[in-house]
Design a protein around this motif. Structure first.
Motif, short mmCIF file in Angstrom:
data_model
loop_
_atom_site.label_atom_id
_atom_site.label_comp_id
_atom_site.label_asym_id
_atom_site.label_seq_id
_atom_site.Cartn_x
_atom_site.Cartn_y
_atom_site.Cartn_z
N GLU A 1 -8.14 -8.22 0.51
CA GLU A 1 -8.09 -9.38 -0.37
C GLU A 1 -8.86 -10.58 0.14
N ARG A 2 -9.16 -10.60 1.43
CA ARG A 2 -9.89 -11.76 1.92
C ARG A 2 -11.37 -11.55 1.75
N LYS A 3 -11.99 -12.58 1.17
CA LYS A 3 -13.39 -12.43 0.78
C LYS A 3 -14.29 -12.07 1.95
N LEU B 1 3.16 -2.63 -3.79
CA LEU B 1 2.08 -1.89 -3.13
C LEU B 1 2.67 -0.85 -2.18
N PHE C 1 -3.75 -5.18 3.27
CA PHE C 1 -3.81 -6.26 2.28
C PHE C 1 -4.82 -7.34 2.64
N ALA C 2 -4.71 -7.86 3.87
CA ALA C 2 -5.60 -8.96 4.27
C ALA C 2 -7.06 -8.51 4.28
N VAL D 1 -3.40 -16.82 12.35
CA VAL D 1 -2.02 -16.88 12.78
C VAL D 1 -1.28 -15.79 12.02
N GLN E 1 7.63 -12.86 -0.10
CA GLN E 1 6.38 -12.11 -0.21
C GLN E 1 5.20 -13.05 -0.45
N LEU F 1 3.43 -22.72 6.61
CA LEU F 1 4.19 -22.54 5.37
C LEU F 1 5.04 -23.76 5.07
N CYS G 1 2.89 -21.68 11.30
CA CYS G 1 1.92 -20.91 10.50
C CYS G 1 1.58 -21.62 9.18
N ARG H 1 1.26 -4.63 9.46
CA ARG H 1 0.49 -5.45 8.53
C ARG H 1 0.05 -6.76 9.19
N ALA H 2 0.94 -7.34 10.01
CA ALA H 2 0.64 -8.65 10.58
C ALA H 2 -0.51 -8.60 11.57
N LEU I 1 7.61 -7.21 2.79
CA LEU I 1 6.54 -6.30 2.35
C LEU I 1 6.33 -6.48 0.85
N PHE I 2 5.10 -6.21 0.39
CA PHE I 2 4.82 -6.33 -1.04
C PHE I 2 5.38 -5.09 -1.73
N ARG J 1 -4.85 -17.34 -6.38
CA ARG J 1 -5.96 -16.46 -6.70
C ARG J 1 -5.49 -15.02 -6.87
N VAL K 1 0.26 -16.38 4.60
CA VAL K 1 0.05 -16.23 6.04
C VAL K 1 -1.06 -15.22 6.32
N LEU K 2 -1.20 -14.24 5.44
CA LEU K 2 -2.28 -13.25 5.64
C LEU K 2 -3.64 -13.82 5.22
N GLY K 3 -3.65 -15.10 4.86
CA GLY K 3 -4.93 -15.76 4.60
C GLY K 3 -5.44 -15.57 3.18
N VAL K 4 -4.57 -15.18 2.27
CA VAL K 4 -4.98 -14.99 0.88
C VAL K 4 -4.31 -16.08 0.04
N MET L 1 2.30 -13.54 11.21
CA MET L 1 3.74 -13.71 11.29
C MET L 1 4.43 -12.43 10.83
N ARG M 1 -13.62 -8.38 3.11
CA ARG M 1 -13.62 -7.26 2.18
C ARG M 1 -14.82 -6.35 2.38
#
Ligand SMILES: Nc1ncnc2c1ncn2[C@@H]1O[C@H](COP(=O)(O)OP(=O)(O)OP(=O)(O)O)[C@@H](O)[C@H]1O
Ligand SMILES: [Mg+2]
Lengths: 239, 269
Positions: free
Chosen positions: A90-92, A78, A86-87, A65, B139, A50, A48, A139-140, A74-75, B152, B145-148, A67, A95
């Motif tokens: 937060e992803r442009k 939040l 979240f994704a 991908v 975290q 990292l 993935c 969440r994944a 977890l955050f 930012r 991984v969640l693409g963020v 995971m 959103r």
């Protein structure tokens, strides 16, 4: 599809993964088993993105991908609702696609899938370890990923929640045709979810085959694993 | 030869050198990380990738929750200075300059540097430990991984909040500082409030205030950036969080003292 060819990974001087190759086709699930510290999480993190591989080639189908982390991750600032979306928030590119109502419905639907309705407003610290794991599962998968990596998705869950998650792994695979990798220590998870099994020991792949072969074949390593025996080719390494 | 090498490796000299080398390497790495994250943050801000809701939340943390401490520290400093000098100055016939001294000192130096220290110990350390905890509990990996982009998501709102909130904090704290100086001076000497504040006005220069505000922007940005970066570099478990927090505080302290030196040389020399 996930394709890993001749993967080598070192941490400092220690070779953790030594020439690992495998392929997971679309709609297939591979289970990775092995001792604690044999590099299972490391493989997932390399796939993935990292961690960076030292040598080798990794290809995955285009698309997300996802995971599920071993310790949920977890955050904690939040609540469950915001963790799950979240994704999407937060992803442009994502959103603008969803209204608040859509998001609420998505959260409800995903929570129902993992059997945790009505905990939207709780914070991760208020949940048990198993509940956190299930939320991190929700969440994944929220972005409909094409590749899903599960790091011990059923560890620490009671047998019934485990079955729930296992069933969902299978269902998700059938519905989305995603390729997935499940790292696990539990035979039940292997039997229920996996099409293929890969066993790691000492940085090398010591078995590759179907779950059935794993239980039957005369491989000393898998025999030791399946019977959880102390005698066999695998020794706990004292470092 | 081999024996000498083994022997040398055990010697104190070698170990000392090794520690120094490690420290130096760590220093350079941290500096590089700060620059790299700073640039990336700047890029995100310039391309408008800002989550304003998060900025507001962080601003309230930076500006509002830190106010009591900042105000107390800055006014205490002014009060102490006033108490030390007011009596003597009045005796020596310099009563007309007490306000001027306190105002000038607060605006030029103590206001900003003491606010900086207060913000570092309250906000900087909490930023660093927050991000470090996120790092060691994976975290931040989850964010990627969640693409963020973690920079930012985490750095941009915090750095903006730090940069924007430091000037108001400074203005409020300095005002209280000058008022506190007045209370203290009149309490310990014959000086009247009127004399004190007339003299304060003669000690306030627009130029000084402009420089102080510029400093506030720079320090706020520096503190937020350093704290976030040090947190982001954390490794290991709880111990790593501790190390990262300490590092953030020490680096921020040193950085703003260096900035102070630079500003003093550049604007008042
Ligand atoms: N960031 C790192 N730095 C140095 N060594 C690491 C790092 N991450 C993992 N390792 C080492 O790599 C090896 C494999 O770690 P990994 O987490 O992949 O094991 P694992 O198979 O997932 O174990 P477990 O079943 O306990 O989760 C371990 O020996 C570990 O010490
Ligand atoms: Mg692991």
């Amino acid at each position: 599809m996930i394709k890993v060819e001749h993967l080598i990974k070192k941490f400092d001087e220690k070779i953790v993964l030594n020439d690992i190759s495998f392929e997971v086709k679309d709609g297939e699930t591979l289970a990775i088993v092995g001792f604690s510290g044999s590099g299972k999480s490391t493989i997932l993190k390399i796939i993935c993105g990292l961690l960076e591989e030292d040598l080798g080639k990794i290809t995955t189908t285009e698309g997300d991908v996802a995971m599920v982390f071993q310790y949920s991750a977890l955050f904690d600032s939040l609540n469950v609702h915001d963790n799950i979306i979240f994704a999407l928030q937060e992803r442009k590119e994502l959103r603008k696609k969803y209204t608040t109502e859509d998001l609420d419905n998505i959260v409800k639907e995903k929570l129902k899938l993992v059997g945790l309705e009505g905990i939207e407003n709780k914070f991760p610290s208020e949940l048990s370890g198993g509940m956190q794991k299930r939320v991190s599962f929700a969440r994944a998968i929220v972005t409909n990923p094409k590749t899903i990596l599960y790091d011990e998705p059923t560890a620490g869950l009671d047998p019934i929640s485990s079955t729930l998650i296992e069933d969902y792994i299978v269902r998700l695979k059938e519905e989305t045709h995603a390729s997935s990798i499940v790292v696990t220590h539990q035979m039940s998870t292997i039997e229920r979810t996996a099409d293929k099994v890969l066993m790691l020991y000492n940085g090398k792949c010591v078995f590759k085959g179907t779950p059935k072969e794993m239980c039957e074949a005369g491989n000393e390593y898998t025999k030791q694993f399946v019977t959880a025996s102390l005698t066999g080719p695998m020794k706990m390494l004292a470092e | 030869m081999e024996q000498i090498r083994v022997f040398f490796k055990k010697s104190a000299t070698y170990q000392l050198l090794q520690i120094l080398a490690e420290q130096f390497e760590d220093f350079i790495t941290t500096l590089g990380e700060i620059a790299q994250r700073g640039l990336k943050t700047l890029m995100c801000i310039l391309t408008g990738q800002i989550n304003w809701k998060e900025v507001i939340e962080q601003s309230s943390r930076f500006g509002v929750s830190s106010l009591p401490i900042t105000i107390s520290i800055v006014s205490m400093t002014s009060i102490i200075v006033a108490m030390q000098v007011a009596g003597e100055m009045v005796k020596q016939g310099g009563g007309n300059y007490v306000g001027l001294l306190v105002a000038m000192l607060t605006v030029r130096e103590t206001g900003i540097i003491m606010s900086g220290f207060a913000i570092i110990s309250m906000i900087g350390s909490s930023l660093a430990s927050e991000i470090a905890t996120m790092k060691v509990t994976e975290q931040i990996d989850a964010i990627s991984v969640l693409g963020v982009d973690p920079v930012r998501y985490l750095f941009v709102p915090r750095v903006i909040a730090g940069t924007l909130m430091m000037p108001p904090v400074l203005i409020i704290a300095s005002t209280f500082g000058i008022l506190g100086g007045g209370v203290a001076s009149t309490a310990v000497s014959e000086l009247s409030y009127k004399a004190y504040f007339t003299s304060v006005w003669s000690g306030l220069f627009i130029y000084d205030i402009k420089v102080a505000l510029a400093k506030a922007f720079v320090y706020g940005c520096t503190i937020a950036l350093i704290s976030c970066t040090c947190g982001y570099m954390a490794k290991g478990g709880a111990k790593g969080v501790g190390i990262a927090t300490t590092k953030a505080v020490v680096w921020s302290f040193v950085a703003i003292v260096i900035w102070d030196l630079i500003f003093s040389v550049a604007f008042f020399f």
